[in-house]
Scaffold this motif. Sequence first.
Motif, PDB file in Angstrom:
ATOM      1  N   THR A  55      -1.332   4.209  -6.043  1.00 51.99           N
ATOM      2  CA  THR A  55      -0.404   3.106  -5.774  1.00 51.99           C
ATOM      3  C   THR A  55       0.728   3.103  -6.787  1.00 51.99           C
ATOM      4  N   ILE A 105       3.409   5.526  -5.828  1.00 54.99           N
ATOM      5  CA  ILE A 105       4.232   5.045  -4.715  1.00 54.99           C
ATOM      6  C   ILE A 105       5.237   4.012  -5.214  1.00 54.99           C
ATOM      7  N   LEU A 137       1.371  -2.901   0.791  1.00 58.03           N
ATOM      8  CA  LEU A 137       1.233  -1.504   0.368  1.00 58.03           C
ATOM      9  C   LEU A 137      -0.250  -1.159   0.258  1.00 58.03           C
ATOM     10  N   LYS A 138      -0.651  -0.118   0.957  1.00 55.12           N
ATOM     11  CA  LYS A 138      -2.044   0.303   0.938  1.00 55.12           C
ATOM     12  C   LYS A 138      -2.107   1.817   0.824  1.00 55.12           C
ATOM     13  N   VAL A 139      -2.868   2.284  -0.151  1.00 56.62           N
ATOM     14  CA  VAL A 139      -3.079   3.716  -0.351  1.00 56.62           C
ATOM     15  C   VAL A 139      -4.566   3.984  -0.205  1.00 56.62           C
ATOM     16  N   HIS A 175      -3.685   8.617   2.930  1.00 61.56           N
ATOM     17  CA  HIS A 175      -2.985   7.750   3.876  1.00 61.56           C
ATOM     18  C   HIS A 175      -2.233   6.663   3.112  1.00 61.56           C
ATOM     19  N   VAL A 176      -0.958   6.491   3.441  1.00 58.02           N
ATOM     20  CA  VAL A 176      -0.126   5.467   2.795  1.00 58.02           C
ATOM     21  C   VAL A 176       0.543   4.632   3.875  1.00 58.02           C
ATOM     22  N   GLN A 177       0.451   3.317   3.753  1.00 50.49           N
ATOM     23  CA  GLN A 177       1.183   2.446   4.671  1.00 50.49           C
ATOM     24  C   GLN A 177       1.778   1.289   3.892  1.00 50.49           C
ATOM     25  N   ILE A 223       7.834   9.646   0.542  1.00 54.60           N
ATOM     26  CA  ILE A 223       6.395   9.510   0.311  1.00 54.60           C
ATOM     27  C   ILE A 223       5.647  10.704   0.887  1.00 54.60           C
ATOM     28  N   VAL A 258      -0.389  13.419  -0.139  1.00 54.67           N
ATOM     29  CA  VAL A 258      -0.123  12.505   0.976  1.00 54.67           C
ATOM     30  C   VAL A 258      -0.271  13.255   2.293  1.00 54.67           C
ATOM     31  N   VAL A 300       1.862   8.915   6.597  1.00 55.76           N
ATOM     32  CA  VAL A 300       2.670   7.806   6.081  1.00 55.76           C
ATOM     33  C   VAL A 300       3.061   6.902   7.244  1.00 55.76           C
TER      34      VAL A 300
END
Length: 353
Positions: free
Chosen positions: A5, A8, A33-35, A39-41, A65, A71, A74
């Motif tokens: 995190t 990011i 923000l979630k890691v 997976h990143v969203q 990202i 990663v 995204v």
Amino acid sequence: MSVTTAEIKGLLAGIIHPRSGKDLITEDVVRALKVDGGHVQLVLDVLAQDAQAMLPVRDQVETAIAALDGVGNVSVLLTAERKGDAPPDLSAHRAPPPPEQVEGVKHIIAVGSGKGGVGKSTVTANLALALADLGLKVGILDADIYGPSQPKLMGSNGRPVAMNERLIPIAAHGVKVMSVGFLMEENRALVWRGPILAGALQQMLHDVAWAPLDVLIVDLPPGTGDVQITLTQKTPITGAVIVTTPQDVALIDARRAIDMFHQTETPVLGLVENMSTHICTSCGNEDDVFGHGGGEAEAKTQGIPFLGALPLTRVLRETSDSGTPIVRAMPDGPEAQRFVEIAQKLKDHLATL
């Protein structure tokens, strides 16, 4: 090694907001923000007047990202708050703002249920296609943001593009479709609180090129929460259709949904009893798995129209899973004809308004 995190956030601190000149972290537009492993969203939650300028920034964030080591996937969503810079008037006597008409849309029908798992999204998809076959210009807005089903049901997985400051809805089976599911990975969960949900709903209503439509059908999430309240308070709704199964546990929650619409002064156009009977594929025998007639009896008790009963059949499930709803896949079949009958009742009602 998975991305963190902190990495990011460090990257986002180097990307500039086009209006303020501050970085995205300082401007405080980054939400949810979630890691999770590779997976990143995240959500970029901006003011409405910044939405168009932030579209390339969203793409920049997604590309940057994705280039980081570790990663894999995204998802960057852009939501726009429809508000100005002036502080709110918190006077207790201030009248709420009037509902905002969706440009180019004549009627909006909300399809709701107090409970999940009653087939509300399947009913939405097939009613939309049946209304289109009856000559209306129809759109579907998938407002079930936590569990969007319309991309699967309608067999669409494209990503909407922006044109003239509006998102262009996806065309599927002769109707226009917009869903947050088009903007995220299929198997990723959204971890959003109420304000972000409300902003996403408003954006899908007002920042999408729906026009011209005779009717926009909104597939609501189960329950009586933020999305339902936001929709009914901020948008003029022609009416709601309630979907239930015949069993008592579903009818209890259907009553709550009806009461919610009454409290928000939203007309209830009628009730649909889904999974009314199970029809055996082998012998054609009908079995009242969940009971039978509960929906019709409840409609009579509530003083609202009973729109019709729909069976539970294997072919209805198979066509839904295949991405071609039964009204389109087997238009002459008995299941499709049930949907057409319900759609005709809704069309006849709209003609009186």
